[in-house]
Design a protein around this motif. Sequence first.
Motif, PDB file in Angstrom:
ATOM      1  N   ARG A 194     -15.552   8.126  -7.527  1.00 46.19           N
ATOM      2  CA  ARG A 194     -14.353   8.961  -7.430  1.00 46.19           C
ATOM      3  C   ARG A 194     -13.205   8.388  -8.265  1.00 46.19           C
ATOM      4  N   GLU A 195     -13.096   7.059  -8.283  1.00 42.61           N
ATOM      5  CA  GLU A 195     -12.009   6.421  -9.028  1.00 42.61           C
ATOM      6  C   GLU A 195     -12.143   6.691 -10.528  1.00 42.61           C
ATOM      7  N   ALA A 196     -13.380   6.658 -11.037  1.00 33.84           N
ATOM      8  CA  ALA A 196     -13.610   6.923 -12.459  1.00 33.84           C
ATOM      9  C   ALA A 196     -13.234   8.362 -12.801  1.00 33.84           C
ATOM     10  N   ILE A 227     -10.985  10.210 -11.247  1.00 35.03           N
ATOM     11  CA  ILE A 227      -9.531  10.324 -11.190  1.00 35.03           C
ATOM     12  C   ILE A 227      -8.902   9.758 -12.466  1.00 35.03           C
ATOM     13  N   ARG A 228      -9.427   8.610 -12.939  1.00 36.58           N
ATOM     14  CA  ARG A 228      -8.903   8.014 -14.167  1.00 36.58           C
ATOM     15  C   ARG A 228      -9.082   8.957 -15.346  1.00 36.58           C
ATOM     16  N   TYR A 229     -10.229   9.639 -15.392  1.00 36.81           N
ATOM     17  CA  TYR A 229     -10.485  10.585 -16.481  1.00 36.81           C
ATOM     18  C   TYR A 229      -9.502  11.754 -16.418  1.00 36.81           C
ATOM     19  N   LEU A 230      -9.276  12.263 -15.231  1.00 38.49           N
ATOM     20  CA  LEU A 230      -8.372  13.407 -15.080  1.00 38.49           C
ATOM     21  C   LEU A 230      -6.936  13.039 -15.464  1.00 38.49           C
ATOM     22  N   ILE A 231      -6.524  11.831 -15.111  1.00 36.79           N
ATOM     23  CA  ILE A 231      -5.183  11.370 -15.494  1.00 36.79           C
ATOM     24  C   ILE A 231      -5.094  11.214 -17.011  1.00 36.79           C
ATOM     25  N   LEU A 232      -6.134  10.635 -17.602  1.00 35.87           N
ATOM     26  CA  LEU A 232      -6.173  10.475 -19.059  1.00 35.87           C
ATOM     27  C   LEU A 232      -6.160  11.833 -19.749  1.00 35.87           C
TER      28      LEU A 232
END
Length: 227
Positions: A62-64, A66-71
């Motif tokens: 899930r963390e990966a 979220i990081r992609y969506l923020i990027l």
Amino acid sequence: MLTTFLKYIFFLFPVLLIAQVSDVEQDTTVGKYLIIKGDSIPRTTIDLDAVMILHRLKFENREARIRYLILRRKTLKVYPYAKMAADRLDSLTKHLATLTKNSEKRKYTRKIQKYIEGEFSDELKKMSRTEGQILVKLIHRQTGITTFELVKELRNGWRAFWYNTTASMFDISLKREFDPENEKEDYLIEDILQRNFQSGRLVRQKSAIPFDFYTLTEKWRNTPEKP
């Protein structure tokens, strides 16, 4: 300060109509030819742009994701500015080549600077540190040269050093390059761009940095996330 150095970055800076199908007689055989408006030569085929087949996104956790969506959100925000920088640099270079007097060149570059600052300074003030980092990378992607080199080319070495030092206060190096072959975040930025080029959300602009996106996809899909 971030706004100050960012705004100087920008200082540098057929459709096919409905084809008509007609019968053209060749000996005793009738063939179908496409007559494209504006083209006097009949064709049997139409050249289309290549379509890139993108893999389905998968995340380790899930963390990966979220990081992609923020990027993705940050990349979509700053890409238009990087594209504009590349467009302005191209226009600036072409127009300066037509000018012979240094005074004319200085006048023109000041005009471009004034326009960019008036048009985009408010938006640049809203950029975060990480958005500034992505912007510097994308400018390198779009132009093939770093932001530091852009400033140095049309200013001077000391001015470029000064802005690079100021940027470092925000953990941003104007010498930062776009390197999807060795930096997974840069590959993910390219992945985001390609998906949004295809969807029409972003206007496509070819990278000035050579790389094979499919080869990089195979590499990074098999590379685990750093803890």
